[in-house]
Design a protein around this motif. Structure first.
Motif: not given
Length: 267
Positions: A51-64
């Motif tokens: 879906r062309n969603i940019v991986y950013n710091s918020d995604w990293k925060e969600l995953e960690t």
């Protein structure tokens, strides 16, 4: 209206659509649509990349940490290609996700602050933004390390024995539902570290404030088929009883077992 409700409930029960009595203004005609919505937030990176969603710091925060920010929700629901209509139903989608304990908004102190005893046993107020959390994405941490981070030692500190609830079978998802009840009921404690402060939420454990000062805490964790409780106390306090805590725990267990919608998600 009653006939319409009966019709919608029947169609929901046989899997033709999705309908909830407590969200009556939303009827999902294609159940797969809801599955795709949930995959936006609780899924592998492959779906996000499609879906062309940019991986950013918020995604990293969600995953960690399992923390789901408002900005990330907006970004995930918009995308750039398929599924761009998700954002139009944001409020309803979040209602459904909260309904099934897929996400939870923590119970925070007044003015979005959380108490935590410092090195001198004093309680400090720390500003902390309120976001959703995804229980199944919260990472684990050794209980011994969690206990050490709260400095549970010294003459000013006392803790009870561990009180246990034993189950013949306790799926991890069941404990997630159980922990969500505590996240909504109690103020979450704040854990201090070299990198700042974070909410004391972990996979299989949570630490909660039992009073406004943050000097009396409740640790709730799971080990195999046992749920354990322990009270931590700093300073002089009267003897605390486990009666209310135990009764609430029993009520939570009964509620989860009686909610067939949650049981389907658990099993």
């Amino acid at each position: 209206m009653n006939e319409l409700n009966l019709f919608l409930r029947y169609q929901h029960d046989i899997g033709n659509l999705i309908y909830f009595d407590d969200i009556p203004d939303l009827v999902i005609l294609q159940p797969q649509w809801l599955v795709d919505v949930l995959k936006c937030l609780v899924s592998a990176r492959k779906f996000q990349i499609q879906r062309n969603i940019v991986y950013n710091s918020d995604w990293k925060e969600l995953e960690t940490t399992g923390r789901l920010t408002e900005d990330l929700i907006t970004q995930a629901f918009r995308g750039e290609e398929e599924g761009t209509e998700f954002i139009l139903y944001r409020r309803h989608i979040l209602q459904i996700m909260e309904k099934f304990d897929i996400i939870v908004k923590p119970n925070m102190a007044e003015e979005e602050s959380v108490s935590s005893p410092d090195d001198n046993g004093e309680s400090e107020k720390t500003k902390f933004p309120v976001h959703y959390y995804v229980p199944c994405l919260i990472k684990s941490k050794a209980i011994s390390n969690i206990v050490d981070s709260f400095k549970v030692d010294g003459q000013d500190f006392n803790r009870t024995s561990w009180i246990c609830m034993h189950f013949d079978f306790l799926p991890p998802a069941f404990f997630n539902h159980f922990l969500v009840n505590y996240i909504r009921r109690y103020q979450i404690s704040l854990e201090s570290s070299k990198h700042g402060c974070k909410l004391a939420l972990y996979r299989g454990m949570g630490v909660f404030n039992l009073d406004s000062s943050g000097r009396i805490k409740l640790a709730v964790c799971v080990s195999r088929h046992v749920i354990l409780f322990q009270i931590w106390k700093w300073g002089k306090h009267s003897q605390l009883s486990f009666k209310g805590i135990w009764e609430h725990a029993e009520s939570c267990i009964t509620g989860i077992k009686g909610d067939t919608r949650l049981m389907y998600l658990t099993l």
